[in-house]
Design a protein around this motif. Sequence first.
Motif, PDB file in Angstrom:
ATOM      1  N   TRP A  66     -62.740 -30.695 -17.651  1.00 22.38           N
ATOM      2  CA  TRP A  66     -61.439 -30.260 -17.108  1.00 22.38           C
ATOM      3  C   TRP A  66     -60.281 -30.648 -18.024  1.00 22.38           C
ATOM      4  N   ARG A  67     -60.386 -31.782 -18.736  1.00 17.56           N
ATOM      5  CA  ARG A  67     -59.291 -32.170 -19.636  1.00 17.56           C
ATOM      6  C   ARG A  67     -59.155 -31.155 -20.777  1.00 17.56           C
ATOM      7  N   GLU A  68     -60.309 -30.793 -21.363  1.00 18.26           N
ATOM      8  CA  GLU A  68     -60.356 -29.783 -22.437  1.00 18.26           C
ATOM      9  C   GLU A  68     -59.787 -28.455 -21.936  1.00 18.26           C
ATOM     10  N   ASP A  69     -60.081 -28.138 -20.682  1.00 22.63           N
ATOM     11  CA  ASP A  69     -59.622 -26.849 -20.146  1.00 22.63           C
ATOM     12  C   ASP A  69     -58.125 -26.864 -19.862  1.00 22.63           C
ATOM     13  N   ILE A  70     -57.568 -28.040 -19.545  1.00 21.41           N
ATOM     14  CA  ILE A  70     -56.110 -28.111 -19.402  1.00 21.41           C
ATOM     15  C   ILE A  70     -55.443 -27.905 -20.765  1.00 21.41           C
ATOM     16  N   GLN A  71     -56.049 -28.435 -21.808  1.00 23.63           N
ATOM     17  CA  GLN A  71     -55.515 -28.201 -23.168  1.00 23.63           C
ATOM     18  C   GLN A  71     -55.584 -26.717 -23.525  1.00 23.63           C
ATOM     19  N   LEU A  72     -56.644 -26.079 -23.078  1.00 29.96           N
ATOM     20  CA  LEU A  72     -56.789 -24.628 -23.291  1.00 29.96           C
ATOM     21  C   LEU A  72     -55.652 -23.886 -22.586  1.00 29.96           C
ATOM     22  N   MET A  73     -55.326 -24.314 -21.352  1.00 32.94           N
ATOM     23  CA  MET A  73     -54.229 -23.688 -20.598  1.00 32.94           C
ATOM     24  C   MET A  73     -52.907 -23.848 -21.351  1.00 32.94           C
ATOM     25  N   LYS A  74     -52.720 -24.999 -21.975  1.00 33.95           N
ATOM     26  CA  LYS A  74     -51.489 -25.219 -22.757  1.00 33.95           C
ATOM     27  C   LYS A  74     -51.427 -24.256 -23.936  1.00 33.95           C
ATOM     28  N   ARG A  75     -52.588 -24.065 -24.583  1.00 35.71           N
ATOM     29  CA  ARG A  75     -52.591 -23.158 -25.749  1.00 35.71           C
ATOM     30  C   ARG A  75     -52.310 -21.718 -25.326  1.00 35.71           C
ATOM     31  N   LEU A  76     -52.624 -21.439 -24.045  1.00 34.55           N
ATOM     32  CA  LEU A  76     -52.353 -20.101 -23.500  1.00 34.55           C
ATOM     33  C   LEU A  76     -50.941 -19.987 -22.946  1.00 34.55           C
ATOM     34  N   ASN A  77     -50.152 -21.058 -23.069  1.00 30.11           N
ATOM     35  CA  ASN A  77     -48.763 -21.087 -22.545  1.00 30.11           C
ATOM     36  C   ASN A  77     -48.702 -20.925 -21.024  1.00 30.11           C
ATOM     37  N   LEU A  78     -49.795 -21.221 -20.310  1.00 26.67           N
ATOM     38  CA  LEU A  78     -49.793 -21.043 -18.858  1.00 26.67           C
ATOM     39  C   LEU A  78     -48.730 -21.913 -18.216  1.00 26.67           C
ATOM     40  N   GLN A  79     -48.033 -21.340 -17.220  1.00 22.36           N
ATOM     41  CA  GLN A  79     -47.045 -22.108 -16.445  1.00 22.36           C
ATOM     42  C   GLN A  79     -47.673 -22.585 -15.130  1.00 22.36           C
ATOM     43  N   ALA A  80     -48.797 -21.937 -14.745  1.00 22.38           N
ATOM     44  CA  ALA A  80     -49.452 -22.263 -13.475  1.00 22.38           C
ATOM     45  C   ALA A  80     -50.951 -22.052 -13.609  1.00 22.38           C
ATOM     46  N   TYR A  81     -51.682 -22.711 -12.709  1.00 19.89           N
ATOM     47  CA  TYR A  81     -53.143 -22.576 -12.711  1.00 19.89           C
ATOM     48  C   TYR A  81     -53.592 -22.501 -11.266  1.00 19.89           C
ATOM     49  N   ARG A  82     -54.214 -21.371 -10.898  1.00 24.86           N
ATOM     50  CA  ARG A  82     -54.737 -21.180  -9.552  1.00 24.86           C
ATOM     51  C   ARG A  82     -56.201 -21.569  -9.540  1.00 24.86           C
ATOM     52  N   PHE A  83     -56.515 -22.603  -8.750  1.00 20.71           N
ATOM     53  CA  PHE A  83     -57.905 -23.080  -8.665  1.00 20.71           C
ATOM     54  C   PHE A  83     -58.286 -23.253  -7.201  1.00 20.71           C
ATOM     55  N   SER A  84     -59.571 -23.391  -6.931  1.00 20.91           N
ATOM     56  CA  SER A  84     -59.978 -23.663  -5.543  1.00 20.91           C
ATOM     57  C   SER A  84     -60.676 -25.011  -5.475  1.00 20.91           C
ATOM     58  N   THR A 430     -73.559 -23.425 -25.535  1.00 25.52           N
ATOM     59  CA  THR A 430     -72.888 -24.590 -26.147  1.00 25.52           C
ATOM     60  C   THR A 430     -71.666 -25.051 -25.355  1.00 25.52           C
ATOM     61  N   GLN A 431     -71.217 -24.247 -24.392  1.00 26.91           N
ATOM     62  CA  GLN A 431     -69.988 -24.484 -23.625  1.00 26.91           C
ATOM     63  C   GLN A 431     -68.739 -24.400 -24.508  1.00 26.91           C
ATOM     64  N   GLU A 432     -68.888 -23.831 -25.713  1.00 20.44           N
ATOM     65  CA  GLU A 432     -67.709 -23.670 -26.569  1.00 20.44           C
ATOM     66  C   GLU A 432     -66.774 -22.630 -25.976  1.00 20.44           C
ATOM     67  N   ARG A 433     -65.479 -22.962 -25.944  1.00 18.28           N
ATOM     68  CA  ARG A 433     -64.469 -22.020 -25.473  1.00 18.28           C
ATOM     69  C   ARG A 433     -63.785 -21.392 -26.685  1.00 18.28           C
ATOM     70  N   THR A 434     -63.582 -20.057 -26.647  1.00 21.49           N
ATOM     71  CA  THR A 434     -62.824 -19.366 -27.697  1.00 21.49           C
ATOM     72  C   THR A 434     -61.835 -18.422 -27.038  1.00 21.49           C
TER      73      THR A 434
END
Length: 453
Positions: A66-84, A430-434
């Motif tokens: 989840w930490r890596e994925d929050i960094q991914l959200m930053k790289r995407l310039n996301l202002q919000a994240y909808r999760f369940s 590999t769980q690599e995100r691109t």
Amino acid sequence: MTTETAGKYLFPEGFLWGAATAAYQIEGSSMADGAGASIWDRFSHTPGNMKDGDTGDVACDHYKRWREDIQLMKRLNLQAYRFSVSWSRVMPEGRGAINPKGIDFYDRLVDGLLEQGIEPLCTLYHWDLPAALDDRGGWLNPDIADWFADYGQVLFEKFKGRVKTWGTINEPWVIVDGGYLHGALAPGHRSAFEAMIAGHNVLRAHGAAVKRFRQVGEGKIGIVLNIEPKYPASDKPEDEAARRRAEAQMNRWFLDPLMGRGYPEELKDVYGEAYREFPQEDFDLIAQPTDWMGLNWYTRAVPENAPDAWPTRSRPVKQVQHAHTETGWEVNPPALTDTLVWLHEQTGGKLPLMVTENGSAWYDPPHAIDGRIHDPMRVEYLKNHLKALHDAIGKGVDVRGYMAWSLLDNLEWSLGYSKRFGITHVNFQTQERTIKDSGLLYAEVIKTHGGVL
Ligand SMILES: N#[N+]C[C@@H]1[C@@H](O)[C@H](O)[C@@H](O)[C@@H]2O[C@H]12
């Protein structure tokens, strides 16, 4: 963007740009650290239910990454994240005891988002009912309204002041049509009688949670509906009647009671002897005022009369003149504009809307090539649907935000990992995100408030 469109698609100040996911589709580790099983753990491990025998046991490994994925959200310039939230991770039996490690995961996720300036939008329920509650009848047991409100209270109190936008239930229609009418989704039942009861209890649970939120919560609460606009296949009366049945069964079954109108008349015609009446006090609970409404939108349908088609006696006619996605859905951006205008009218123009899901599945390569994932069809789909959304705003529809479906390629329910909706590619070996080209475009859209469109 072309020179003549430069700046034409600027979005209002404060428009909220984000991306969406769901617990069972991305988290993995669904039984870790004291979590209880959900109906999707059972359903996905039942042979024959899932394409290629896929399960959510690992998914995108988000529970650990989840930490890596929050960094991914930053790289995407996301202002919000909808999760369940996984109900059974937080309350393993669905009622009573809270699993400290389970709620701690979401505590760290929410704080991690806030630290990065990303607004958390929390969905209480995105299809993964605790198996222990299913053993007690699940959505067929009227007690579930209180069980759901109790679960909601745990989260409302835990995240008070940090989560300010809540969604009660994601797509009541899919929960019921998939899980109780056609059996394609968990818990895999096939009964119109059960569907009417489950649908009513889903709505009651929503109302009970809203009522509890008003007592203990803080912020704004709403529900998330999937709406697929129905256009008649011809001007023949029987096709218009079929369109109305299809519209009632999908788009108005849940919307009308939420708006205080009770079930649409056509539902009696659709469900026949399975249709049933319910007490007015239920409808009063269901129609609790909310603060916003989410729209999950993917495509439209063009139904024709089809007497043999259960239960709506309608069948969509494939519109071969338009492109179709990997899930067989017609690409028709103007229909999104139509839906937003329709929903604005249906909700009296007073309820702020948010596009809580929109996206498309296309064939993507299983791994990056020269560090890139080129997804031109998804780029076009994203561009054209954002323009259609902008057109709806121009027509006076109060749309406050857009959540791309999805942040990550993920488990597409019973279709497994065969359908990729992500703006970020996941190599499931590999769980690599691109970040795909569509994600790179979306980051630019957010940075320019739509100016790049
Ligand atoms: N299929 N499809 C993609 C997407 C699904 O992955 C989401 O979980 C649902 O909320 C909604 O159905 C839309």
